[in-house]
Design a protein around this motif. Structure first.
Motif, PDB file in Angstrom:
ATOM      1  N   ARG A   1       4.075   1.388  -6.723  1.00 36.10           N
ATOM      2  CA  ARG A   1       4.307   1.632  -5.022  1.00 36.10           C
ATOM      3  C   ARG A   1       3.271   2.989  -4.668  1.00 36.10           C
ATOM      4  NH1 ARG A   1      10.645   0.998  -3.697  1.00 36.10           N
ATOM      5  NH2 ARG A   1      10.913  -1.107  -4.378  1.00 36.10           N
ATOM      6  N   PHE A   2       2.893   2.848  -3.703  1.00 34.91           N
ATOM      7  CA  PHE A   2       1.809   3.731  -2.791  1.00 34.91           C
ATOM      8  C   PHE A   2       2.640   4.428  -1.619  1.00 34.91           C
ATOM      9  CE2 PHE A   2      -0.591   1.094  -5.449  1.00 34.91           C
ATOM     10  CZ  PHE A   2      -1.664   1.809  -5.885  1.00 34.91           C
ATOM     11  N   SER A   3       2.411   5.760  -1.746  1.00 33.36           N
ATOM     12  CA  SER A   3       3.446   6.562  -0.686  1.00 33.36           C
ATOM     13  C   SER A   3       2.000   7.029   0.488  1.00 33.36           C
ATOM     14  CB  SER A   3       3.897   7.697  -1.087  1.00 33.36           C
ATOM     15  OG  SER A   3       4.935   7.146  -1.986  1.00 33.36           O
ATOM     16  N   ASP A   4       2.482   6.704   1.570  1.00 31.10           N
ATOM     17  CA  ASP A   4       1.686   7.266   2.821  1.00 31.10           C
ATOM     18  C   ASP A   4       2.448   8.061   3.609  1.00 31.10           C
ATOM     19  OD1 ASP A   4       0.343   7.620   5.210  1.00 31.10           O
ATOM     20  OD2 ASP A   4      -0.401   5.583   5.145  1.00 31.10           O
ATOM     21  N   GLY A   5       1.920   9.407   3.636  1.00 30.31           N
ATOM     22  CA  GLY A   5       2.684  10.629   4.313  1.00 30.31           C
ATOM     23  C   GLY A   5       3.226  10.233   5.666  1.00 30.31           C
ATOM     24  N   THR A   6       2.503   9.308   6.575  1.00 35.04           N
ATOM     25  CA  THR A   6       2.999   8.991   7.723  1.00 35.04           C
ATOM     26  C   THR A   6       4.290   8.153   7.727  1.00 35.04           C
ATOM     27  OG1 THR A   6       0.843   8.854   8.417  1.00 35.04           O
ATOM     28  CG2 THR A   6       2.102   7.994   9.969  1.00 35.04           C
ATOM     29  N   PHE A   7       4.524   7.555   6.796  1.00 31.84           N
ATOM     30  CA  PHE A   7       5.778   6.432   6.675  1.00 31.84           C
ATOM     31  C   PHE A   7       6.590   6.920   5.412  1.00 31.84           C
ATOM     32  CE2 PHE A   7       2.018   4.227   7.961  1.00 31.84           C
ATOM     33  CZ  PHE A   7       2.269   3.816   9.173  1.00 31.84           C
ATOM     34  N   ASN A   8       8.017   6.820   5.670  1.00 33.04           N
ATOM     35  CA  ASN A   8       9.155   7.143   4.861  1.00 33.04           C
ATOM     36  C   ASN A   8       9.087   6.162   3.729  1.00 33.04           C
ATOM     37  OD1 ASN A   8       9.807   9.383   6.178  1.00 33.04           O
ATOM     38  ND2 ASN A   8      11.346   8.343   7.757  1.00 33.04           N
ATOM     39  N   THR A   9       8.945   4.873   3.883  1.00 30.53           N
ATOM     40  CA  THR A   9       9.035   3.832   2.836  1.00 30.53           C
ATOM     41  C   THR A   9       7.521   3.606   2.132  1.00 30.53           C
ATOM     42  OG1 THR A   9      10.798   2.793   4.281  1.00 30.53           O
ATOM     43  CG2 THR A   9       9.622   1.580   2.310  1.00 30.53           C
ATOM     44  N   PRO A  10       7.477   3.834   0.853  1.00 30.32           N
ATOM     45  CA  PRO A  10       6.445   3.235   0.214  1.00 30.32           C
ATOM     46  C   PRO A  10       5.851   1.961   0.303  1.00 30.32           C
ATOM     47  CG  PRO A  10       8.059   3.793  -1.384  1.00 30.32           C
ATOM     48  CD  PRO A  10       8.722   4.160  -0.218  1.00 30.32           C
ATOM     49  N   PHE A  11       4.648   1.684  -0.039  1.00 32.43           N
ATOM     50  CA  PHE A  11       3.770   0.383   0.018  1.00 32.43           C
ATOM     51  C   PHE A  11       4.052  -0.095  -1.246  1.00 32.43           C
ATOM     52  CE2 PHE A  11       2.100   2.270   3.922  1.00 32.43           C
ATOM     53  CZ  PHE A  11       2.378   1.304   4.925  1.00 32.43           C
ATOM     54  N   ILE A  12       4.629  -1.615  -1.442  1.00 27.53           N
ATOM     55  CA  ILE A  12       4.415  -2.065  -2.616  1.00 27.53           C
ATOM     56  C   ILE A  12       3.107  -2.271  -2.996  1.00 27.53           C
ATOM     57  CG2 ILE A  12       5.073  -4.138  -3.996  1.00 27.53           C
ATOM     58  CD1 ILE A  12       7.469  -4.333  -2.367  1.00 27.53           C
ATOM     59  N   GLY A  13       2.445  -2.366  -4.114  1.00 24.70           N
ATOM     60  CA  GLY A  13       1.017  -2.578  -4.620  1.00 24.70           C
ATOM     61  C   GLY A  13       0.536  -3.647  -4.182  1.00 24.70           C
ATOM     62  N   ARG A  14       1.112  -4.797  -4.128  1.00 29.33           N
ATOM     63  CA  ARG A  14       0.358  -6.042  -3.337  1.00 29.33           C
ATOM     64  C   ARG A  14       0.003  -5.944  -2.099  1.00 29.33           C
ATOM     65  NH1 ARG A  14       5.653  -8.031  -4.652  1.00 29.33           N
ATOM     66  NH2 ARG A  14       6.837  -8.519  -2.654  1.00 29.33           N
ATOM     67  N   PHE A  15       0.573  -5.164  -1.378  1.00 22.23           N
ATOM     68  CA  PHE A  15       0.256  -4.880   0.230  1.00 22.23           C
ATOM     69  C   PHE A  15      -0.729  -3.917   0.385  1.00 22.23           C
ATOM     70  CE2 PHE A  15       4.791  -6.540   0.207  1.00 22.23           C
ATOM     71  CZ  PHE A  15       4.404  -7.965   0.431  1.00 22.23           C
ATOM     72  N   VAL A  16      -1.152  -3.334  -0.423  1.00 26.17           N
ATOM     73  CA  VAL A  16      -2.305  -2.023  -0.173  1.00 26.17           C
ATOM     74  C   VAL A  16      -3.766  -2.712  -0.290  1.00 26.17           C
ATOM     75  CG1 VAL A  16      -0.711  -0.333  -0.894  1.00 26.17           C
ATOM     76  CG2 VAL A  16      -2.363  -0.999  -2.493  1.00 26.17           C
ATOM     77  N   SER A  17      -4.652  -2.103   0.072  1.00 26.73           N
ATOM     78  CA  SER A  17      -6.144  -2.651   0.251  1.00 26.73           C
ATOM     79  C   SER A  17      -6.800  -2.947  -1.390  1.00 26.73           C
ATOM     80  CB  SER A  17      -6.860  -1.655   0.911  1.00 26.73           C
ATOM     81  OG  SER A  17      -7.113  -0.667   0.501  1.00 26.73           O
ATOM     82  N   ASP A  18      -7.462  -3.877  -1.333  1.00 24.03           N
ATOM     83  CA  ASP A  18      -8.256  -3.830  -2.589  1.00 24.03           C
ATOM     84  C   ASP A  18      -8.863  -2.679  -3.088  1.00 24.03           C
ATOM     85  OD1 ASP A  18      -7.458  -6.551  -2.315  1.00 24.03           O
ATOM     86  OD2 ASP A  18      -9.405  -7.327  -2.008  1.00 24.03           O
ATOM     87  N   GLY A  19      -9.469  -2.173  -2.126  1.00 26.51           N
ATOM     88  CA  GLY A  19     -10.275  -0.655  -2.489  1.00 26.51           C
ATOM     89  C   GLY A  19      -9.272   0.474  -3.131  1.00 26.51           C
ATOM     90  N   THR A  20      -8.194   0.584  -2.724  1.00 25.15           N
ATOM     91  CA  THR A  20      -7.110   1.532  -2.878  1.00 25.15           C
ATOM     92  C   THR A  20      -6.627   0.958  -4.228  1.00 25.15           C
ATOM     93  OG1 THR A  20      -6.342   1.822  -0.754  1.00 25.15           O
ATOM     94  CG2 THR A  20      -4.868   2.650  -2.492  1.00 25.15           C
TER      95      THR A  20
END
Length: 394
Positions: free
Chosen positions: A261-280
């Protein structure tokens, strides 16, 4: 312990190729099809031969006749590697060579030699020497006070399909064989796949990233739990290099499986790995690989620039160089000018094909390239302008 010299004969397009004084961080450039992948495949072939046997390693590549250079039927394949290693408190250049042949469709080891100089002068002494599965190994090689004729020689009979360093290298009394076996076993040839890295894995333990990266979540969990200081440094680099990524965690779900899971400081809910970019995903995976608490003695990565934003490539090159400085030798192939701009000319090797076979030379040996870089030009821009052509040009 690092690879200092390599010679390959009759391995696919590598009809007769030598690399001398190989640096800890070695970057290979060349057009598509010139043999960059084949160079890395030499390392993979040796590792596979050690993990199983020679015939299995050939079968994975279509058989001996698909590996031997075109027009070299009836000839043998020859691989020679020289390693700089410490033995008995002294720095020595240990040379390991293996010659491979075929009878009918049955590959076998023609000869296998492990040698180094016992003293400052004289010829290298053979501490392991096998021909068609029969030969000897020296069990007291560190008794440097003894003359050559008084060393303990153990005659052995082995399968001519199995490397002698595999069988004898398990015994510490054959010190050089043991060291070379351990070195080759630790080689890592990265074949990273974005899809595999996104996978949700069953709970378990993984200390190092797999070849395709499918255990990325488990390695993340291991580093967080067992090497927190190292993981904090890794995350700090990730935050600085990928805008918006505030944190990464391995999350264990209710069914016991583990996901990233990847956290973005702008959002409270982290992103699951399969939804973040390939580059990330790829940048994080490379940082995990390059922050391994126990660096691989040799790491090969093909075209790391794929899926990465160009501005990240200079920083990634610096990460590879830092990894090499910590003791893990690195080979990278690339087409990226942005990556090459961050690499010293002395670390770059150029591959070209002539008459169907690969030739290789160090970029710094090209007088024109060396002069241009000395005057302030960057290697990547020179590569983009097509100035890396012409091996041996002076």
């Amino acid at each position: 312990m690092k690879l200092e010299r390599l010679r390959v004969k009759n391995f696919k397009s590598l009809r007769d190729v030598s690399m001398e004084e190989i640096p800890p961080f070695c970057v290979v450039v060349g057009q598509n099809g010139v043999g960059k992948t084949t160079l890395f495949e030499v390392f993979g072939f040796l590792r596979d031969s050690l993990a199983s046997d020679v015939r299995s390693a050939f079968m994975r590549r279509g058989g001996f006749h698909e590996v031997v250079s075109r027009g070299s039927e009836g000839e043998t394949i020859f691989l020679e590697l020289a390693f700089r290693m410490e033995l008995s408190g002294k720095d020595r250049l240990v040379t390991y060579s293996v010659e491979l042949g075929v009878e009918g469709r049955r590959p076998h080891i023609v000869r296998e030699i492990l040698k180094y100089k016992r003293a400052a002068h004289g010829r290298p002494y053979h501490f392991l020497d096998f021909t068609r599965g029969k030969g000897y190994a020296i069990s007291n090689e560190e008794d440097f006070d003894k003359s050559d004729e008084h060393l303990d020689r153990e005659d052995q009979a082995l399968d001519d399909n199995e490397l002698a360093i595999k069988g004898l290298g398990v015994f510490r009394k054959f010190k050089a064989a043991n060291a070379v076996r351990s070195l080759i076993e630790g080689w890592h040839l990265s074949d990273f796949h974005i899809t595999a890295a996104r996978e949700v894995k069953d709970a378990g333990v993984a200390e190092s990233l797999s070849v395709d990266g499918d255990n990325l979540a488990l390695v993340t969990q291991y580093m967080f739990e067992q090497h927190p200081d190292l993981f904090i440094r890794l995350l700090d680099k990730m935050r600085r290099r990928v805008p918006g990524v505030d944190g990464v965690e391995a999350h264990q779900m209710d069914d016991g499986r583990v996901s990233l899971r990847f956290s973005d400081g702008t959002f409270n809910t982290p992103f699951i790995g399969r939804f973040v970019s390939d580059g990330t995903i790829k940048m994080f995976a490379y940082l995990v690989l390059l922050h391994d608490p126990a660096p691989h003695p040799l790491l090969c990565v093909e075209e790391p620039e794929n899926q990465l934003y160009p501005t990240l490539l200079g920083e990634l090159a610096e990460e590879f160089e830092e990894y090499a400085e910590r003791g893990g030798q690195v080979f990278v192939s690339t087409h990226s000018p942005d990556f090459l701009n961050a690499v010293p000319l002395e670390s770059i090797w150029v591959m070209e094909k002539r008459d169907g076979f690969t030739e290789v030379a160090r970029a710094s040996e090209d007088a024109i390239l060396e002069s241009l870089v000395r005057e302030g030009d960057l290697p990547g821009y020179l590569w983009r302008q097509g100035l890396f052509g012409g091996l041996g040009r002076q």
